[in-house]
Design an enzyme around this catalytic site. Sequence first.
Site, PDB file in Angstrom:
ATOM      1  CB  ILE A   6      -2.911   7.262  -2.186  1.00  0.00           C
ATOM      2  CG1 ILE A   6      -2.851   8.338  -1.112  1.00  0.00           C
ATOM      3  CG2 ILE A   6      -3.792   6.085  -1.735  1.00  0.00           C
ATOM      4  CD1 ILE A   6      -4.122   9.173  -1.015  1.00  0.00           C
ATOM      5  CG  ASN A  87      -4.830   1.342  -0.695  1.00  0.00           C
ATOM      6  OD1 ASN A  87      -5.458   0.812   0.214  1.00  0.00           O
ATOM      7  ND2 ASN A  87      -5.372   1.542  -1.896  1.00  0.00           N
ATOM      8  CE1 TYR A 154      -4.349  -9.635  -0.700  1.00  0.00           C
ATOM      9  CE2 TYR A 154      -5.202 -10.851   1.191  1.00  0.00           C
ATOM     10  CZ  TYR A 154      -5.002  -9.652   0.521  1.00  0.00           C
ATOM     11  OH  TYR A 154      -5.450  -8.488   1.090  1.00  0.00           O
ATOM     12  CB  THR A 191     -13.401  -2.956  -1.149  1.00  0.00           C
ATOM     13  OG1 THR A 191     -12.909  -4.272  -0.829  1.00  0.00           O
ATOM     14  CG2 THR A 191     -13.170  -2.025   0.037  1.00  0.00           C
TER      15      THR A 191
END
Length: 251
Positions: A6, A87, A154, A191
């Site tokens: 991860i 991720n 992005y 987040t």
Amino acid sequence: MRYAIITGASKGLGEAIAKRLLMEEIAVISVSRTENEEIKQLAAEKGNYYKHYSCNLSIEEEVQEIFMLITHYIFLENPEEIFLFNNAGVIEPIHTVGNLDQTPIIRNIDVNLIAPILITNLFLKKAQQANTSLQVINITSGAAVRSIEGWSVYCSAKAGLNMFTQTVALEQAAAKSTHKIYALSPGIMDTKMQETIRSSSNEAFKELGHFKEFKEKSLLLPPEKVANALVDLALSGEAETGRIYNVNDLI
């Protein structure tokens, strides 16, 4: 043994994925610049295999070096199955084109697109040689399919990641491979990335007010909820290779 690698596991969705996988007794390899002590402690409590590798994913040479070490170790263990979660992601720079600095542009593309390509390429090569089952799960974004002012870099990087995912799936199908690659758009989660977005300016990001409302009205998804849905899909063996999943497909 089943292994999960991860990237960006120190916080947010990556942290939640790592914790859930440890509960499933899957060996976890964390890759991020800093180590999450809670994950380390949980692995010790559960008696599960866990190892952290420090890596700056914006430095291509470091990505190659660290992941060569990881693949060398894992494939020596003759793993039953490998889950690779690409991720890690960065949102910056947030600004209109013509007002961007070079360094954050390059870092964004390196972390969001180049690193997943390099890592996936390496793992697919090793998995084919070892005849080990591999699932590659790329974390994408709704920004990959919707133009957002101030997020040009992005949006472009995540759109590239979607196309990479779909193209690799076609190649694997043509090779009659059982390896899977798919992506998840996880929605708007509570987040650190959302904190970064909310700290930007109206001049740089016209939708700033909407994103502040998401937090004020408690509309942000808990990372744990998204992680559980994603891990359920991965462990079910029913994920459709080449598909770009939306979190709403799973919860």
